[in-house]
Scaffold this motif. Structure first.
Motif, mmCIF file in Angstrom:
data_model
loop_
_atom_site.group_PDB
_atom_site.id
_atom_site.type_symbol
_atom_site.label_atom_id
_atom_site.label_comp_id
_atom_site.label_asym_id
_atom_site.label_seq_id
_atom_site.Cartn_x
_atom_site.Cartn_y
_atom_site.Cartn_z
ATOM 1 N N ARG A 5 -27.656 38.432 26.321
ATOM 2 C CA ARG A 5 -26.420 38.477 25.120
ATOM 3 C C ARG A 5 -25.704 38.943 26.964
ATOM 4 N N ILE A 6 -25.952 38.358 27.307
ATOM 5 C CA ILE A 6 -25.991 38.735 29.550
ATOM 6 C C ILE A 6 -24.808 36.752 29.301
ATOM 7 N N LEU A 7 -25.919 36.026 29.273
ATOM 8 C CA LEU A 7 -26.038 35.179 28.615
ATOM 9 C C LEU A 7 -24.864 33.919 27.322
ATOM 10 N N GLU A 8 -25.197 35.115 26.506
ATOM 11 C CA GLU A 8 -24.071 34.651 25.779
ATOM 12 C C GLU A 8 -22.729 35.476 26.222
ATOM 13 N N MET A 9 -22.258 36.629 26.359
ATOM 14 C CA MET A 9 -20.994 36.902 27.424
ATOM 15 C C MET A 9 -20.145 35.957 28.766
ATOM 16 N N LEU A 37 -24.683 29.078 20.732
ATOM 17 C CA LEU A 37 -24.759 29.002 22.182
ATOM 18 C C LEU A 37 -24.676 27.663 22.318
ATOM 19 N N PHE A 38 -25.776 26.750 21.827
ATOM 20 C CA PHE A 38 -26.461 25.703 22.493
ATOM 21 C C PHE A 38 -24.725 24.502 22.636
ATOM 22 N N LYS A 43 -20.704 21.783 25.220
ATOM 23 C CA LYS A 43 -19.809 21.123 26.098
ATOM 24 C C LYS A 43 -19.247 21.495 27.487
ATOM 25 N N LEU A 44 -19.321 22.252 28.254
ATOM 26 C CA LEU A 44 -19.695 23.755 28.684
ATOM 27 C C LEU A 44 -19.611 22.044 29.953
ATOM 28 N N ALA A 45 -21.321 22.112 29.764
ATOM 29 C CA ALA A 45 -21.882 20.692 30.502
ATOM 30 C C ALA A 45 -21.572 19.705 30.815
ATOM 31 N N LYS A 46 -20.212 18.573 29.974
ATOM 32 C CA LYS A 46 -19.534 17.946 30.063
ATOM 33 C C LYS A 46 -18.236 18.339 30.980
ATOM 34 N N VAL A 47 -17.624 19.006 31.411
ATOM 35 C CA VAL A 47 -17.138 19.412 31.895
ATOM 36 C C VAL A 47 -17.216 19.227 33.554
ATOM 37 N N VAL A 55 -27.455 25.143 36.775
ATOM 38 C CA VAL A 55 -27.365 26.578 36.197
ATOM 39 C C VAL A 55 -27.313 25.667 34.768
ATOM 40 N N ILE A 56 -27.234 24.584 34.365
ATOM 41 C CA ILE A 56 -26.737 24.425 32.730
ATOM 42 C C ILE A 56 -28.492 24.929 32.750
ATOM 43 N N GLY A 57 -29.208 23.990 32.992
ATOM 44 C CA GLY A 57 -30.931 24.419 33.082
ATOM 45 C C GLY A 57 -31.319 26.149 32.651
ATOM 46 N N ASP A 58 -30.918 26.811 33.515
ATOM 47 C CA ASP A 58 -31.235 28.453 33.523
ATOM 48 C C ASP A 58 -30.519 28.691 32.592
ATOM 49 N N MET A 59 -28.913 28.612 31.614
ATOM 50 C CA MET A 59 -28.737 28.365 30.464
ATOM 51 C C MET A 59 -29.921 28.373 29.622
ATOM 52 N N ASN A 60 -29.947 27.361 29.501
ATOM 53 C CA ASN A 60 -30.767 26.863 28.646
ATOM 54 C C ASN A 60 -32.554 27.260 28.388
ATOM 55 N N TYR A 61 -32.405 27.314 30.013
ATOM 56 C CA TYR A 61 -34.023 28.505 29.437
ATOM 57 C C TYR A 61 -33.755 29.748 28.768
#
Length: 103
Positions: A5-9, A37-38, A43-47, A55-61
Motif C-alpha cells: 500500500r505504501i508503494l502504491e501511494m 501498478l506494474f 512508465k515511470l522507469a522510462k522517465v 529504486v525501480i528494482g526495490d519497487m518491483n520486489y
C-alpha cells in the motif's frame, strides 16, 4: 500488505506529478491492480533521471512480494520471513527516496 500500500501511494503520487495530463480516476479508486501498478512503474522507469535502477528494482520486489503475501492464503507459496524483511527494508528505502530525493 502494508508495504504494498505504501508503494502504491508513492507510485500514484509520483505518477500524478509526472503525468498530470492523464486520467487518474482508475488509480484513485482504491486498490491498484498488479497490472496497473506494474504499468505505472514501467512508465515511470522510462522517465530520464527520475529513479535509479536500484529504486525501480526495490519497487518491483515490493510489488511482487506484496502480491505473494496477498495470495498466500489461497495457495502454497514459499515466502519466508526473510523475504518479508527484505521487502520492508526496500519500502524504507522508497520512503527515504520519496522524502529526501523526490520532494
Amino acid at each position: 500488505s502494508d508495504g504494498r500500500r505504501i508503494l502504491e501511494m508513492i507510485v500514484a503520487k509520483v505518477y500524478q506529478d509526472t503525468f498530470p495530463q492523464e486520467d487518474h480516476d482508475k488509480k484513485r479508486s482504491g486498490k491498484t491492480s498488479d497490472a496497473q501498478l506494474f504499468s505505472m512503474i514501467d512508465k515511470l522507469a522510462k522517465v530520464d533521471k527520475l529513479f535509479s535502477a536500484a529504486v525501480i528494482g526495490d519497487m518491483n520486489y515490493v510489488r511482487i512480494t506484496g502480491n505473494l503475501v496477498l495470495h498466500q492464503q489461497n495457495q502454497q507459496i514459499d515466502l519466508t520471513s526473510y523475504n518479508v524483511q527484505i521487502a520492508l527494508l526496500m519500502v524504507a528505502n522508497l520512503v527515504e527516496w520519496y522524502l529526501h530525493k523526490y520532494k
